[in-house]
Motif scaffolding. Structure first.
Motif, PDB file in Angstrom:
ATOM      1  N   GLU A  42      45.275  85.065  42.065  1.00  0.00           N
ATOM      2  CA  GLU A  42      44.379  86.183  42.362  1.00  0.00           C
ATOM      3  C   GLU A  42      43.401  86.414  41.210  1.00  0.00           C
ATOM      4  OE1 GLU A  42      44.040  87.516  45.150  1.00  0.00           O
ATOM      5  OE2 GLU A  42      45.811  86.696  46.151  1.00  0.00           O
ATOM      6  N   ARG A  43      43.875  86.219  39.981  1.00  0.00           N
ATOM      7  CA  ARG A  43      42.989  86.404  38.832  1.00  0.00           C
ATOM      8  C   ARG A  43      41.918  85.313  38.796  1.00  0.00           C
ATOM      9  NH1 ARG A  43      46.913  86.650  33.845  1.00  0.00           N
ATOM     10  NH2 ARG A  43      44.942  86.924  32.710  1.00  0.00           N
ATOM     11  N   LEU A  44      42.314  84.087  39.072  1.00  0.00           N
ATOM     12  CA  LEU A  44      41.353  82.984  39.069  1.00  0.00           C
ATOM     13  C   LEU A  44      40.381  83.091  40.243  1.00  0.00           C
ATOM     14  CD1 LEU A  44      43.687  80.000  38.094  1.00  0.00           C
ATOM     15  CD2 LEU A  44      41.950  81.090  36.665  1.00  0.00           C
ATOM     16  N   ARG A  45      40.847  83.635  41.360  1.00  0.00           N
ATOM     17  CA  ARG A  45      40.003  83.733  42.556  1.00  0.00           C
ATOM     18  C   ARG A  45      38.827  84.677  42.337  1.00  0.00           C
ATOM     19  NH1 ARG A  45      42.504  84.499  48.541  1.00  0.00           N
ATOM     20  NH2 ARG A  45      43.370  86.408  47.620  1.00  0.00           N
ATOM     21  N   ARG A  46      38.918  85.535  41.354  1.00  0.00           N
ATOM     22  CA  ARG A  46      37.799  86.434  41.061  1.00  0.00           C
ATOM     23  C   ARG A  46      36.577  85.647  40.608  1.00  0.00           C
ATOM     24  NH1 ARG A  46      39.916  90.755  36.914  1.00  0.00           N
ATOM     25  NH2 ARG A  46      37.764  91.486  37.185  1.00  0.00           N
ATOM     26  N   TYR A  47      36.812  84.431  40.087  1.00  0.00           N
ATOM     27  CA  TYR A  47      35.693  83.617  39.602  1.00  0.00           C
ATOM     28  C   TYR A  47      35.525  82.325  40.404  1.00  0.00           C
ATOM     29  CZ  TYR A  47      32.638  80.962  36.505  1.00  0.00           C
ATOM     30  OH  TYR A  47      31.591  80.231  36.012  1.00  0.00           O
TER      31      TYR A  47
ATOM     32  N   HIS B 246      54.418  85.007  39.725  1.00  0.00           N
ATOM     33  CA  HIS B 246      53.561  84.742  38.575  1.00  0.00           C
ATOM     34  C   HIS B 246      52.380  83.848  38.974  1.00  0.00           C
ATOM     35  CE1 HIS B 246      56.418  86.643  35.913  1.00  0.00           C
ATOM     36  NE2 HIS B 246      57.386  85.883  36.388  1.00  0.00           N
TER      37      HIS B 246
ATOM     38  N   ASP C  16      49.927  85.861  41.054  1.00  0.00           N
ATOM     39  CA  ASP C  16      49.113  86.724  40.198  1.00  0.00           C
ATOM     40  C   ASP C  16      48.004  85.924  39.528  1.00  0.00           C
ATOM     41  OD1 ASP C  16      48.615  89.265  38.651  1.00  0.00           O
ATOM     42  OD2 ASP C  16      49.136  87.918  36.999  1.00  0.00           O
ATOM     43  N   LEU C  17      48.363  84.734  39.018  1.00  0.00           N
ATOM     44  CA  LEU C  17      47.355  83.875  38.391  1.00  0.00           C
ATOM     45  C   LEU C  17      46.312  83.440  39.415  1.00  0.00           C
ATOM     46  CD1 LEU C  17      46.326  82.284  35.952  1.00  0.00           C
ATOM     47  CD2 LEU C  17      47.901  80.434  36.595  1.00  0.00           C
TER      48      LEU C  17
END
Length: 239
Positions: A206-211, A200, A203-204
């Motif tokens: 990787e999602r935050l790394r987009r920004y 979990h 996943d978070l």
């Protein structure tokens, strides 16, 4: 030759680079963590406060009003006019934290401080001096909660640091003198912390790394894994 390294980080210089490095972020978040814990009207002692007393300045500019603030620093000249503060500020220069006689300062002895901070100090002195600092904290401010932060040595240290403690090494030393009420990583290297993240958290991440860039990510996940972080904040109380 000076027994300690007296360099310090200036937050306002982050703007010069246009990038807020993880060290700058970690400094600011340490101060906000302390203010979140503290209550209005408490007495605060800042050991190794810095010549521009950034913790006191942060409290003042954010309308947090302690009963009093006292700052101790090894250097003899400060870069701030305390007359502009709306709470009492006492500054003591030429203060050697390893010298027991210096701890007999009249203002120090006449006040029971609620909170004592010692942020990014112990790494700027030899190991034996750091132990003496801890011993003096354990004997001279015994009724206070103590916030201490310092880097964790992982094979390389900053050029301006004399001795960086390993995580387990410092933990054992602190446990011999204090009760560790809590501790948090303040920033971490991604390569050292990624393998510890559960599915979990990964996943978070990787999602935050987009920004966010690596500097922001390094401070977001560090509190969860202090033993894997490059810098740790310890919340202590004398046994």
């Amino acid at each position: 030759m000076k027994p300690y390294n007296t360099t310090q980080l200036y937050i306002d210089r982050a703007e010069d680079r246009g990038i807020v490095h993880r060290d700058y972020l970690a400094h600011c978040l340490r101060w906000t963590h302390i203010v979140k814990y503290a209550k209005m009207g408490q007495k605060i002692l800042d050991v190794g406060c810095g010549v521009n007393i950034p913790l006191a300045w942060m409290m003042y500019t954010n309308k947090f009003k302690p009963f009093m603030y006292m700052g101790l620093d090894y250097r003899d000249k400060f870069e701030v006019d305390v007359r502009g503060f709306n709470f009492p500020v006492t500054l003591v220069g030429n203060f050697d934290v390893t010298n027991e006689a210096h701890w007999q300062n009249e203002v120090l002895k006449s006040n029971d401080f609620d909170i004592v901070t010692c942020l990014e100090v112990i790494e700027h002195m030899p190991k034996e001096s750091g132990i003496k600092l801890l011993e003096n904290l354990a004997t001279e401010v015994s009724g206070s909660v103590i916030f201490l932060s310092t880097p964790c040595f992982n094979g390389s240290k900053a050029a301006n640091h004399i001795y960086e403690w390993r995580y387990d090494e410092l933990k054992a030393e602190l446990e011999s003198m204090f009760t560790i009420e809590a501790h948090f990583g303040t920033f971490a290297s991604q390569s050292e912390i990624l393998l510890a993240l559960n599915s979990h958290e990964r996943d978070l991440f990787e999602r935050l790394r987009r920004y966010y860039d690596s500097n922001v990510l390094s401070v977001i996940f560090a509190p969860l894994y202090p033993s894997l972080s490059r810098n740790v904040m310890w919340q202590l109380r004398v046994k």
